[in-house]
Design an enzyme around this catalytic site. Structure first.
Site, mmCIF file in Angstrom:
data_model
loop_
_atom_site.group_PDB
_atom_site.id
_atom_site.type_symbol
_atom_site.label_atom_id
_atom_site.label_comp_id
_atom_site.label_asym_id
_atom_site.label_seq_id
_atom_site.Cartn_x
_atom_site.Cartn_y
_atom_site.Cartn_z
ATOM 1 N N ASP A 296 1.191 -8.389 36.075
ATOM 2 C CA ASP A 296 0.561 -7.796 34.359
ATOM 3 C C ASP A 296 0.400 -6.518 34.704
ATOM 4 O O ASP A 296 0.936 -5.660 35.844
ATOM 5 C CB ASP A 296 -0.783 -8.206 33.784
ATOM 6 C CG ASP A 296 -1.090 -8.789 32.238
ATOM 7 O OD1 ASP A 296 -0.331 -7.401 31.447
ATOM 8 O OD2 ASP A 296 -2.309 -8.801 31.733
ATOM 9 N N ASP B 264 2.464 -11.312 23.363
ATOM 10 C CA ASP B 264 0.923 -11.770 23.753
ATOM 11 C C ASP B 264 0.191 -12.419 22.120
ATOM 12 O O ASP B 264 -0.252 -13.681 21.967
ATOM 13 C CB ASP B 264 -0.216 -10.837 23.821
ATOM 14 C CG ASP B 264 -0.344 -10.666 24.738
ATOM 15 O OD1 ASP B 264 -0.557 -11.419 25.814
ATOM 16 O OD2 ASP B 264 -0.823 -9.543 25.306
HETATM 17 C C1 DGJ Z 1 -2.237 -9.793 28.957
HETATM 18 C C2 DGJ Z 1 -1.306 -10.670 28.881
HETATM 19 O O1 DGJ Z 1 -0.485 -10.215 28.157
HETATM 20 C C3 DGJ Z 1 -1.873 -11.720 28.721
HETATM 21 O O2 DGJ Z 1 -1.490 -13.038 28.617
HETATM 22 C C4 DGJ Z 1 -3.619 -11.864 29.840
HETATM 23 O O3 DGJ Z 1 -3.257 -12.038 31.031
HETATM 24 C C5 DGJ Z 1 -4.182 -10.572 29.447
HETATM 25 N N1 DGJ Z 1 -3.789 -9.378 29.661
HETATM 26 C C6 DGJ Z 1 -5.132 -10.777 30.740
HETATM 27 O O4 DGJ Z 1 -6.068 -9.523 31.188
#
Ligand code: DGJ
Length: 762
Positions: free
Chosen positions: A480, A550
């Protein structure tokens, strides 16, 4: 496929059965772009395509009486300052303060296959007969620098890839203030500029605008990523081009950092496309013997609409950009705990979720953010890549072993490029953040960007994370990255090298990926950046799948996945079924619709299955069974067809058809119910016209409105079984599948969907 040089007319012709690209060496030694488009029959002389005219205020680049003017000429790699007043592809600052250059043709080479651009990501060949490469060398005498323009044409794809390379031989230092990867010029302006843009949780919406005189473009100055706002992709399409007909030229940048992609139409009716690393904050000093290599641009031409362009990108990227063991394999069905627990978990809770996941058929359990350092919220812990023993007393090694003993694979989340100030890493190395001494350090999500332009920083993070992986049993990593860069400045770099920092940062990310991939070749990497802010071809070279967004709401996802599919293959799109009400939009959608959307991606779940009702668990089991049966078709074998755009109405539809056209699966999605709805015909595509197919679909749905009320209207809920009928390919493609939207509206809530399984039977 061939690349030929016609000596007498000084024209290079790159062509295959679909496309032609013509480059001419001009009288001043520079290169002219004569043509790019549908394949032309080869001949000795195309130079009649060169245009010249005497115009007022025209600066002429050859001795009198010549009329060659850079202002009115379509060039391969233009510079500023000798009469061309449009945006240049490159700028070279010299020691005397001048930026005037004259790169003249000196030599060419035609090579079989395609050169690697490593450490940069790029498309590749497996067999050197798959493509041919032309390298044209130009030389600037005053600075004593070679400029090598590289073009690769694939045998079986309407694809040309481009990059450029500066090789500095002179003793004076030069500074590249702009070094884009490609410039392509078109003979008219009758195009629409199409691109993918958005923001967090609404990434890659399809946008089109008519080209207007002047400059229009997209960019990332985010530093850490290509961004959610604009994707490094643009296309020129004719105004009447649709998904299935008309011309379109796609340009995609194989890079994950700052980019500029623009179209400039001149008042003389020409269109120039430029694509490359954004010149803002970029300056690259070259000393004698040093080289600068630009990243790759992948250009796709289609005269059969957008869908053909996308199919070419999909197949090329799936087979000749992605690498490693997972390239040709359907992806494991995973369960990710992020939306199930956020930071609030311990080992018992995780094992409970994993146990239920195993029970329904999930194959991979992914532990997301919160397992390391003091990471109980997003204020602290980033940078400390060792397990939080309060939450996980047996460590990641113990947890991964327990998960594997259940019969699941284990995956782990990391965010390696960042640090919180409340971390041991920051306390030990405060100078490792990207920021300017004595100035305010902007923060985002309480975190700061680590200086990946410095090798010692990458080395340190590498050691920490590789240790965790070595000690545990890890099959998947979600990498990430959750913030954009501010105050771009490296404290480990001299003043004159600061213009290199943002590009070197991305090279640092690629370097760490390369080290991890080399040591752990079996791990499946999924890239992620606050959802889908790093969905680019650069990343796909290292990580064959990307968390698309997300936003896990099924209705929103139809738009995001539809837009993403313009360029990126279905198998690269992370797609999960999440809980309702949806955590981003608080919207309720049925479990069936959530899965019907997520099937067209990597497929997984992001919720605590223990909270579902027994009936829903049975449904989840069926969904997983379905995906196991169809994932090879959807992710690996099939071609994707977009049938109805969510950007144009209330419905979305798409389908995947196997290479042999014997199997297909189509998804139809309706956003809002419409009272007293009409029938529609969903026209399919890509099938064999004369083949007989069996079509199966479920008409029972899973969130019917009140059955008693429906009875008043004479609609018996649950009375329709799975429906099966037979039809020829011609019927399915030209007449379409009849869908009774009135029934759909009465039996299901908003955001309904239908999934059609299509199998050849004769
Ligand atoms: C952003 C990501 O897009 C989410 O899926 C998740 O992993 C969060 N970060 C965790 O902080």
């Amino acid at each position: 496929m061939a690349i030929v040089f016609h000596e007498a007319s000084k024209v290079f012709h790159l062509y295959n059965q679909d496309i032609s690209y013509l480059i001419r060496i001009m009288e001043n030694g520079q290169l002219e772009n004569l043509y790019y488009g549908k394949a032309l029959r080869d001949r000795d002389d195309f130079s009649y395509m060169h245009e010249e005219a005497m115009r007022s205020q025209m600066s002429i680049n050859v001795p009198e009486p010549g009329l060659l003017s850079m202002q009115y000429t379509r060039q391969e790699y233009p510079s500023y300052g000798t009469g061309d007043y449009r945006s240049p592809a490159f700028t070279v600052l010299q020691e005397n303060g001048s930026r005037i250059v004259n790169y003249e043709y000196t030599a060419y080479e035609i090579l079989k296959g395609k050169k690697s651009l490593e450490p940069l990501p790029a498309t590749y060949v497996e067999d050197e007969e798959e493509a041919a490469t032309l390298e044209v060398t130009l030389h600037d005498q005053v600075t004593d620098t070679d400029l090598i323009l590289s073009y690769t044409i694939y045998e079986h794809y309407p694809v040309i890839t481009r990059n450029s390379r500066f090789v500095h031989k002179g003793s004076e230092k030069i500074v590249l203030e702009r070094a884009l990867s490609a410039s392509v010029e078109f003979i008219d302006t009758d195009y629409e500029l199409m691109h993918l843009s958005g923001a967090w949780s609404r990434e890659r919406y399809v946008k089109s605008q008519k080209l207007e005189t002047g400059i229009q473009g997209i960019q990332s100055l985010n530093g850490t990523c290509s961004g959610a706002e604009f994707n490094p992709f643009l296309a020129l399409k004719r105004p009447h081009t649709t998904e299935y007909q008309g011309e379109v030229y796609g340009f995609n940048f194989v890079y994950s950092g700052n980019f500029l992609a623009q179209a400039e139409t001149s008042t003389f009716g020409m269109t120039r496309i430029l694509m490359g690393i954004h010149p803002e904050c970029f300056s690259w000093e070259l000393k004698q013997g040093e080289t600068f290599q630009t990243p790759e641009v992948v250009m796709v031409y289609s005269d059969q609409g957008l869908n053909k362009m996308s199919q070419v990108y999909h197949r090329l990227y799936r087979t000749r950009l992605m690498r490693g063991r997972w390239r040709d394999q359907a992806r494991p069905i995973l369960l990710n705990n992020w939306e199930a627990t956020y930071f609030d978990f311990d080992e018992e809770k995780i094992l409970n979720i994993a146990k239920k996941a195993k029970e329904v058929g999930v194959e991979l359990f992914v532990l997301d953010d919160g397992w390391f350092g003091a990471r109980n919220d997003d204020h602290r812990g980033l940078g400390d890549w060792y397990v939080n023993l309060d939450k996980l007393p047996d460590g990641i090694s113990g947890l991964s072993r327990k998960i594997e003993e259940m019969g699941l694979k284990f995956g782990l989340w990391v965010e390696l490029e960042m640090a919180n100030k409340d971390s041991d890493l920051y306390r030990a190395h405060p100078d490792w953040l990207i920021s300017v001494p004595d100035r305010f350090e902007s923060h985002a999500r309480h975190q700061y960007v680590l200086d990946f332009s410095r090798k010692e920083v990458v080395d340190h993070i590498h050691e920490m994370v590789a240790k965790v992986i070595r000690e545990s049993s890890i099959s998947y990593i979600k990498w990430d990255m959750n913030r954009y860069m501010t105050e771009p400045y490296s404290k480990g770099t001299s003043a004159s090298e600061q213009g290199k920092v943002m590009h070197k940062y991305i090279l640092g990310v690629y370097d760490l990926y390369t080290r991890l991939i080399n040591e752990f070749p079996d791990i499946l990497f999924e890239s992620c950046a606050s959802g889908g802010a790093r969905f680019d071809a650069g990343m796909l070279y290292f990580a064959p799948q990307t968390w698309t967004s997300d936003d896990t709401d099924a209705n929103e996802r139809t738009k995001i996945q539809y837009g993403t599919s313009m360029v990126y293959p279905i198998v690269s799109m992370g797609s999960h079924v999440s809980a309702v009400p949806n955590h981003q939009l608080h919207r309720e959608t049925s479990l069936a619709t959530r899965a019907n959307v997520a099937y067209f991606g990597t497929f997984g779940y992001e919720l605590d299955l223990n909270l579902l009702a027994d009936k829903e668990i049975e449904q989840v089991k069926e969904q997983i069974k379905f995906m196991k049966e169809y994932r090879e078709l959807i992710q690996i074998d099939g071609d994707f067809y977009r049938l109805k755009s969510p950007f144009e109405g209330n419905e979305t539809a798409w389908m995947v058809v196997s290479q042999d056209k014997k199997n297909a699966v189509a998804g139809y999605y309706q956003s809002l119910n419409q009272v007293n709805g009409t029938w529609i015909r969903l026209k399919l595509d890509g099938l064999c016209p004369d083949a007989l197919y069996e079509i199966t679909y479920d008409t029972t749905f899973d969130t019917p409105v009140d059955p008693e009320m429906m009875a008043v209207y004479g609609v018996k809920i649950g009375s329709d079984p799975v429906k099966t009928y037979q039809a020829y390919g011609t019927e399915l493609m030209y007449a379409g599948i009849p869908i009774n939207r009135d029934l759909l509206n009465r039996k299901s809530m908003d955001f309904s969907s239908l999934l059609f399984m299509i199998t050849q039977v004769g």
